[in-house]
Design a protein around this motif. Structure first.
Motif, mmCIF file in Angstrom:
data_model
loop_
_atom_site.group_PDB
_atom_site.id
_atom_site.type_symbol
_atom_site.label_atom_id
_atom_site.label_comp_id
_atom_site.label_asym_id
_atom_site.label_seq_id
_atom_site.Cartn_x
_atom_site.Cartn_y
_atom_site.Cartn_z
ATOM 1 N N ASP A 200 0.410 -4.090 0.446
ATOM 2 C CA ASP A 200 1.664 -4.825 0.244
ATOM 3 C C ASP A 200 2.202 -4.467 -1.137
ATOM 4 N N LEU A 202 4.764 -5.397 -2.982
ATOM 5 C CA LEU A 202 5.715 -6.308 -3.613
ATOM 6 C C LEU A 202 5.507 -6.329 -5.132
ATOM 7 N N VAL A 230 9.508 -7.124 0.916
ATOM 8 C CA VAL A 230 8.758 -6.295 1.864
ATOM 9 C C VAL A 230 9.068 -6.773 3.266
ATOM 10 N N VAL A 247 10.770 -1.606 2.500
ATOM 11 C CA VAL A 247 11.023 -2.513 1.384
ATOM 12 C C VAL A 247 12.499 -2.512 1.015
#
Length: 279
Positions: A200, A202, A230, A247
């Protein structure tokens, strides 16, 4: 010594040392030699028919040249044999040298062929090992990609479930939520056993190699060119990205300038216009 047609002085010197044995009979001998001296006039008349010989042994004089000739012939034969032997040895050495050069070239060619064959075999072996390793590591890539959608659906189901409804009054919903959570956890545990890992991004800096930008979004709390949202997490299989994370990238507009800076810029522009007009 055999003498013919000698000159006068030469005949006189020779007759004083030689004895006449042929071409002069006993009647002519007193005319030739008088008072132990040679009569030159008679000797000149007899010149065309005179032959003079030494008192040395004729056989010895004949045998010596024969022996010398035999020795010379023997030496000549020995020298010829030695020369022929040397020539044969030189020819043999030259033949051996040529054979050695040919064998050396053949050996070098054989060695080069062996090295090339060994290099080809080694490259084939390394290529086979690499292909085998890739097959082991990425053979399930297509299968893993197909399972990612199922994992995404489970994640959407969990994220869209209201948390305030997960209480004792909604026991069935709570049990369903817990079952879906456990299923997704077991699925990701199985992914990890085979090298499939979720990531992930982010808050990370945008990287086009692992991120797929769908849009831009302003967010003053975050820096520009960072991941602000995301939509779909990414996945890597043994370090290789099999699905880039989808994203939204932060793109904040530039900050507005203050009033003092704008007035100073206007004054500077006005002075520049005045200077241009004066010119």
């Amino acid at each position: 010594i055999h003498c013919r047609e000698l000159t006068h002085h030469t005949m006189l010197r020779t007759l004083s040392r030689l004895v006449v044995v042929r071409s002069i009979n006993s009647a002519s001998l007193p005319k030739l030699i008088t008072n132990n001296r040679v009569n030159p006039l008679f000797a000149l008349r007899l010149q065309p028919s005179l032959r003079f010989y030494t008192t040395e042994n004729k056989n010895e004089t004949q045998e010596k040249p024969e022996e010398v000739n035999k020795q010379e012939e023997k030496q000549t034969q020995e020298q010829t044999g030695a020369q022929q032997k040397n020539q044969d040895q030189i020819a043999d050495v030259e033949t051996l040298r040529k054979q050695l050069e040919e064998k050396t070239k053949e050996l070098a060619k054989t060695k080069e062929d062996l090295l090339r064959a060994w290099a080809d075999t080694e490259n084939t072996r390394k290529s086979g090992q690499k292909d085998l390793q890739n097959a082991r590591q990425f053979g399930i890539q297509n299968f893993a990609k197909d399972l990612l959608d199922a994992s995404d659906n489970l994640a959407r189901a969990l994220s869209n479930t209201p948390k305030d409804l997960l209480n004792e009054q909604n026991v069935a919903l709570r049990n369903l939520f817990e079952g879906v959570t456990m299923t997704r956890a077991d699925l990701h545990k199985t992914f990890g056993k085979h090298g499939l890992v979720e990531f992930d991004p982010l808050g990370e800096s945008f990287d086009p190699n692992v991120h797929s930008a769908l849009c831009k979004m302003p967010d003053p709390s975050k820096e520009n060119n960072t991941v602000g949202l995301v939509m779909k997490t990414g996945y890597k299989l043994n370090g290789r990205v099999i699905r880039a994370a989808q994203v939204a990238v932060v793109d904040n507009p530039p900050a507005p300038q203050s009033d003092s800076s704008s007035s100073s810029s206007q004054s500077s522009n006005g002075s520049q216009e005045e200077n241009f007009a004066a010119m």
